[in-house]
Design an enzyme around this catalytic site. Structure first.
Site, PDB file in Angstrom:
ATOM      1  N   SER A  63       0.795  -1.237   0.000  1.00 35.03           N
ATOM      2  CA  SER A  63       0.000   0.000   0.000  1.00 35.03           C
ATOM      3  C   SER A  63       0.823   1.280   0.000  1.00 35.03           C
ATOM      4  O   SER A  63       0.252   2.374  -0.059  1.00 35.03           O
ATOM      5  CB  SER A  63      -0.967   0.015   1.188  1.00 35.03           C
ATOM      6  OG  SER A  63      -2.085  -0.804   0.918  1.00 35.03           O
ATOM      7  N   LYS A  66      -0.067   3.650  -2.731  1.00 33.25           N
ATOM      8  CA  LYS A  66      -1.068   4.718  -2.641  1.00 33.25           C
ATOM      9  C   LYS A  66      -0.429   6.095  -2.467  1.00 33.25           C
ATOM     10  O   LYS A  66      -1.095   7.116  -2.688  1.00 33.25           O
ATOM     11  CB  LYS A  66      -2.033   4.426  -1.497  1.00 33.25           C
ATOM     12  CG  LYS A  66      -2.883   3.174  -1.717  1.00 33.25           C
ATOM     13  CD  LYS A  66      -3.866   2.962  -0.577  1.00 33.25           C
ATOM     14  CE  LYS A  66      -4.749   1.741  -0.813  1.00 33.25           C
ATOM     15  NZ  LYS A  66      -4.086   0.475  -0.475  1.00 33.25           N
ATOM     16  N   SER A 123      -6.505   3.102   4.233  1.00 36.95           N
ATOM     17  CA  SER A 123      -5.802   2.504   3.089  1.00 36.95           C
ATOM     18  C   SER A 123      -6.778   1.717   2.227  1.00 36.95           C
ATOM     19  O   SER A 123      -6.531   0.569   1.830  1.00 36.95           O
ATOM     20  CB  SER A 123      -4.651   1.602   3.553  1.00 36.95           C
ATOM     21  OG  SER A 123      -3.737   1.373   2.508  1.00 36.95           O
TER      22      SER A 123
END
Length: 445
Positions: A63, A66, A123
């Site tokens: 993640s 992101k 997230s």
């Protein structure tokens, strides 16, 4: 020795062994025993690497991906293509993403700000995909934009394949690249960076806490992002700014969230005191924020890169501040390739009198194929913003990239990074693209 004495001795021995184990596990060198591990700490004021262990080895970002999704979202906000209240449609593809997620439904919409907040706290994978599809036209199109922007900011070892970081064997990065992205987010989007400080986010009556447990618990930590998939282990990028020092630290491949956090705290404690307390002397070139950057920089999959030199009109359209493209040296290289190598020769052409002060900062307006075109852009810019540029000195600077000669169009005379960046922001309000860099009179590319 009595039985009680033996018991007491044994208890003390166990405590000592446990303490020793904690100290060894906490040491950065011990992390190398983990095959997934990589780490780096960078002094954000100087760009100097304070600590590195497998910092350039390819790893899965999870993640941390992101961070680039958000970088491109901030680009779009800054350029005016979207606003915080713009509603993002949720496709079946986005709604079908696996957790963590908000549980978005096909056909509903979410605002840009809600999507941002869900990415920095929860997230949320469904919100990340929705953002990517909206900004890139498709998930694959957005991934190409992400990789193109990665190259813009110097992340040369990173390839993105999706907006969320869920498993994809071709999606790779390095700890050093992620540190660079962390610094780029802070420096290029200071007006949006505070989102990473968000402690919690409420959506449809449910509150989601930030996965970054260091926020509010470690002095100076102001973000940035956590990440986990099985292939990567537990990842974390931390920005720390306190006591006049500033660092960005990256841990990839932690065995657990707790051990990752403990190792990050250890790195901060060890290397923050070694960071510079002087002025900012390091900057990552700020790319343009135009909507067509990705299509120019990175063609569609399997499409050939143009081999011919672009027309003057094509280059001018992307470099003259009309909002259609990036305004740095890589633009021309992305749309043209040389036919023969050319020796690199640095040359400065001062258009107006005045020093280019090698200790100060300059603003770059464009990079052009010829000096004449670069001078024309400088003259037009001066006419558009005489009050902003009246005390600066216009000059062109020749450089080569991949064998092709280009000419930077620049203004000198800014003593500090803040002066240069403030002027740049004011120029952008007049639809004049620019970015600021420390001046090096001997710079060559």
């Amino acid at each position: 020795m009595s039985i009680a004495g033996h018991s007491n001795f044994a208890f003390k021995t166990i405590l000592q062994l446990m303490l020793l184990s904690v100290l060894v596990v906490g040491a950065p060198s011990a992390a190398t025993a983990n095959a997934k591990y990589a780490g780096v700490v960078v002094d954000a004021k100087t760009g100097r690497t304070l600590y590195a262990d497998h910092a350039d080895a390819l790893r899965y970002p999870a993640s941390l991906t992101k961070m680039m999704t958000l970088y491109l979202t901030f680009d779009a906000l800054k350029s005016g293509r979207i606003s915080k209240s713009t509603r993002i449609p949720v496709s079946r593809n986005a709604a079908a993403e696996v957790p963590t997620k908000l549980g978005l439904k096909p056909g509903q919409t979410i605002t840009v700000e809600q999507a941002i907040l869900s990415l920095v706290t929860k997230s949320a994978n469904d919100a990340a995909t929705a953002l990517g599809e909206f900004l890139g036209g498709s998930e694959a199109g957005f991934a190409r934009m992400m990789t193109a922007r990665a190259r813009d900011v110097g992340m040369n070892s990173t390839t993105f394949k999706n907006a969320h970081g869920l498993p994809n064997s071709a999606q790779k990065t390095t700890a050093r690249d992620m540190a660079r992205l962390g610094m780029a987010l802070r420096d290029h989007h200071p007006e949006y960076y505070d989102y990473f400080r968000t402690r919690s986010f409420t959506y449809k009556g449910r509150t989601y806490g930030n996965h970054n447990r260091l926020l509010g618990r470690v002095k100076g930590v102001d973000g940035i992002k956590t990440g986990y998939i099985r292939a990567s282990g537990f990842n974390l990028v931390s920005s720390v700014e306190t006591g006049g020092r500033s660092i960005v630290a990256v841990v990839v491949g932690g065995r657990s969230g707790r051990s990752r956090n403990a190792h990050m705290i250890d790195l901060i404690g060890r290397y923050l005191p070694k960071a510079s307390t002087g002025p900012d002397r390091f900057v990552i070139d700020r790319p343009g924020t135009g909507a067509l950057v990705a299509s120019v920089r990175l063609p569609k999959v399997d499409a050939p890169v143009p081999s011919g030199r672009p027309s003057v009109e094509t280059v001018t359209a992307y470099a003259a501040g009309d909002g259609t493209g990036a305004n740095n040296d890589a633009v021309a290289t992305a749309i043209a390739r040389p036919k023969a190598p050319v020796k690199a020769v640095a040359a400065i052409d001062r258009i107006a009198t005045g020093s280019t002060n090698s200790e100060g900062w300059v603003i770059q307006i464009a990079s052009m194929p010829s000096k004449v075109q670069a001078r024309e852009i400088l003259e037009r810019t001066a006419q558009k913003a005489p009050a902003l540029l009246g005390d600066s000195s216009a000059f062109t600077e020749r450089f080569t990239m991949e064998g092709q000669i280009y000419h930077r169009a620049r203004y000198a005379g800014f003593e500090t990074k803040t002066d240069a960046w403030d002027t740049c922001r004011a120029l952008k309000e007049k639809s004049i693209s620019c970015y600021a860099v420390p001046h090096d009179p001997n710079q060559q590319s």
